[in-house]
Design a protein around this motif. Structure first.
Motif, PDB file in Angstrom:
ATOM      1  N   UNK A  21      -9.151   6.117   0.223  1.00 41.36           N
ATOM      2  CA  UNK A  21      -8.663   5.494  -1.012  1.00 41.36           C
ATOM      3  C   UNK A  21      -7.144   5.407  -0.984  1.00 41.36           C
ATOM      4  N   UNK A  22      -6.620   4.302  -1.548  1.00 43.90           N
ATOM      5  CA  UNK A  22      -5.175   4.050  -1.506  1.00 43.90           C
ATOM      6  C   UNK A  22      -4.674   3.576  -2.861  1.00 43.90           C
ATOM      7  N   UNK A  23      -3.406   3.872  -3.132  1.00 50.92           N
ATOM      8  CA  UNK A  23      -2.709   3.275  -4.265  1.00 50.92           C
ATOM      9  C   UNK A  23      -2.075   1.973  -3.817  1.00 50.92           C
ATOM     10  N   UNK A  24      -2.202   0.944  -4.646  1.00 50.66           N
ATOM     11  CA  UNK A  24      -1.777  -0.391  -4.251  1.00 50.66           C
ATOM     12  C   UNK A  24      -0.996  -1.053  -5.374  1.00 50.66           C
ATOM     13  N   UNK A  25       0.130  -1.674  -5.027  1.00 49.76           N
ATOM     14  CA  UNK A  25       0.901  -2.459  -5.991  1.00 49.76           C
ATOM     15  C   UNK A  25       0.815  -3.932  -5.611  1.00 49.76           C
ATOM     16  N   UNK A  52       0.887  -1.160   0.000  1.00 53.24           N
ATOM     17  CA  UNK A  52       0.000   0.000   0.000  1.00 53.24           C
ATOM     18  C   UNK A  52       0.928   1.213   0.000  1.00 53.24           C
ATOM     19  N   UNK A  53       1.102   1.819  -1.175  1.00 51.10           N
ATOM     20  CA  UNK A  53       2.174   2.801  -1.311  1.00 51.10           C
ATOM     21  C   UNK A  53       1.715   4.249  -1.218  1.00 51.10           C
ATOM     22  N   UNK A  54       0.406   4.503  -1.324  1.00 50.24           N
ATOM     23  CA  UNK A  54      -0.030   5.904  -1.379  1.00 50.24           C
ATOM     24  C   UNK A  54      -1.418   6.059  -0.764  1.00 50.24           C
ATOM     25  N   UNK A  55      -1.573   7.071   0.076  1.00 52.75           N
ATOM     26  CA  UNK A  55      -2.876   7.416   0.641  1.00 52.75           C
ATOM     27  C   UNK A  55      -3.443   8.580  -0.158  1.00 52.75           C
ATOM     28  N   UNK A  56      -4.449   8.288  -0.963  1.00 53.35           N
ATOM     29  CA  UNK A  56      -4.955   9.282  -1.913  1.00 53.35           C
ATOM     30  C   UNK A  56      -5.624  10.473  -1.220  1.00 53.35           C
ATOM     31  N   UNK A  62      -2.873  12.573  -0.001  1.00 52.93           N
ATOM     32  CA  UNK A  62      -1.738  12.690  -0.933  1.00 52.93           C
ATOM     33  C   UNK A  62      -0.415  12.425  -0.209  1.00 52.93           C
ATOM     34  N   UNK A  63      -0.336  11.235   0.402  1.00 56.73           N
ATOM     35  CA  UNK A  63       0.813  10.921   1.248  1.00 56.73           C
ATOM     36  C   UNK A  63       1.366   9.536   0.915  1.00 56.73           C
ATOM     37  N   UNK A  64       2.699   9.455   0.764  1.00 58.26           N
ATOM     38  CA  UNK A  64       3.359   8.160   0.590  1.00 58.26           C
ATOM     39  C   UNK A  64       3.367   7.417   1.921  1.00 58.26           C
ATOM     40  N   UNK A  65       3.014   6.113   1.903  1.00 58.29           N
ATOM     41  CA  UNK A  65       3.016   5.348   3.150  1.00 58.29           C
ATOM     42  C   UNK A  65       3.835   4.055   3.054  1.00 58.29           C
TER      43      UNK A  65
END
Length: 309
Positions: A245-249, A132-136, A139-142
């Protein structure tokens, strides 16, 4: 405290810390080496570690620990060798000693040697993992690591018998509660992910002392398909909210290939958070909000074993 064993000065600081503070400790009986070599395992080897609250412990300046009104499980440790573990300023420490029966009760003497709990790093190469690389929302990298939960098989349809028999009654209570809520909220899809969620919330894991107290652990991946992914966590203070919402790889290892992995990038929204009664565990049910068609096909075929048409 760079070395595994504490120096004399460090030991004195720790001893004073134990005398002054209300420090919980964990006792674990250990096997006698001679019995172990002979293949004979004493009864105490089958006993889980026992956590003692501060009100059961009184530490004297001479290093004598008096066990006051110990639980029944500890009374059986008399004249047994035990591993005593505790935290000193969040650092995990331990020593080996014998529980002695004296006229004023059970006592343990702190030996000269006190050691740090060894830091165990997870170097496993997982066939599937996630970040889980980004908290939309902020707008924060986690960059939170996520690894498969070892007690639930991924990419197969979850079945009820995967839940240990002794947990199934409690799991059924959770399931009925979650299904009832899902009927009202209409947010659980086909609901198949509720099986690993109930498994995780009722699973009894042995609490082990670690090298560093309250270190943040990776999220556990409980379920994944072409529509959603579910995480479990028992990290203290971990805050997640429905609607975030989150960015996920998602990363799949590819064996016997010059390409080490296939990475799928998606965004997902927290659809529902499920918690146990003690509020110690939570399961985070996420639904994808954006996904490329070729990645959707990959996940669909991997999780359903059917062709994506």
């Amino acid at each position: 405290m760079e070395n595994e064993n504490l120096t004399g000065i460090e030991r004195e600081l720790v001893l004073q810390y134990l005398v002054d503070g209300n420090i919980p400790v964990t006792l674990t009986p250990i096997e006698d080496n001679e019995q172990k070599d002979n293949g004979i395992h004493p009864v105490t080897s089958q006993i889980f570690p026992v956590a003692l609250k501060p009100d059961h412990i009184k530490v004297h300046t001479n290093g004598k620990i008096l066990l006051e009104n110990p639980p029944q499980s500890v009374i059986g440790f008399a004249e047994k060798t035990v591993k005593v573990e505790f935290y000193f300023n969040r650092v995990g420490l331990f020593f080996i000693s014998t529980v002695k029966q004296e006229k004023d009760g059970l006592v343990i003497f702190i030996p000269e040697s006190i050691s740090r709990i060894k830091d165990v790093q997870d170097n496993t190469d997982y066939d599937f993992s996630a970040v889980v690389y980004y908290e939309c929302n902020h707008k924060k990298d986690i960059n939170t690591k996520c690894i498969p939960w070892q007690n639930q098989e991924l990419f197969t349809r979850p079945v009820w018998k995967s839940i240990p028999l002794e947990n199934q009654k409690k799991a059924k209570d959770y399931l009925e509660k979650f299904v009832e809520a899902a009927k009202i909220e209409r947010n659980a899809g086909n609901g198949i992910q509720l099986i690993p969620i109930c498994n995780y919330l009722t699973f009894k894991t042995e609490e082990k002392m670690e090298a560093l107290q309250n270190r943040k652990k990776p999220l556990s991946i409980l379920y994944v398909d072409h529509e959603r992914i579910v995480f479990g966590t028992d990290n203290e203070g971990e805050q997640y909210s429905e609607g975030n919402e989150y960015g996920l790889k998602l990363s799949f290892s590819i064996k016997n290939s010059p390409v080490l992995s296939r990475d799928i990038f998606v965004t997902c929204i927290i659809n529902k958070i499920y918690r146990d009664e003690e509020q110690k565990k939570q399961c985070i049910d996420c639904v994808y909000t954006t996904i490329q068609e070729e990645d959707l096909r990959c996940l669909y075929e991997k999780t359903t074993k059917l062709l994506f048409i």
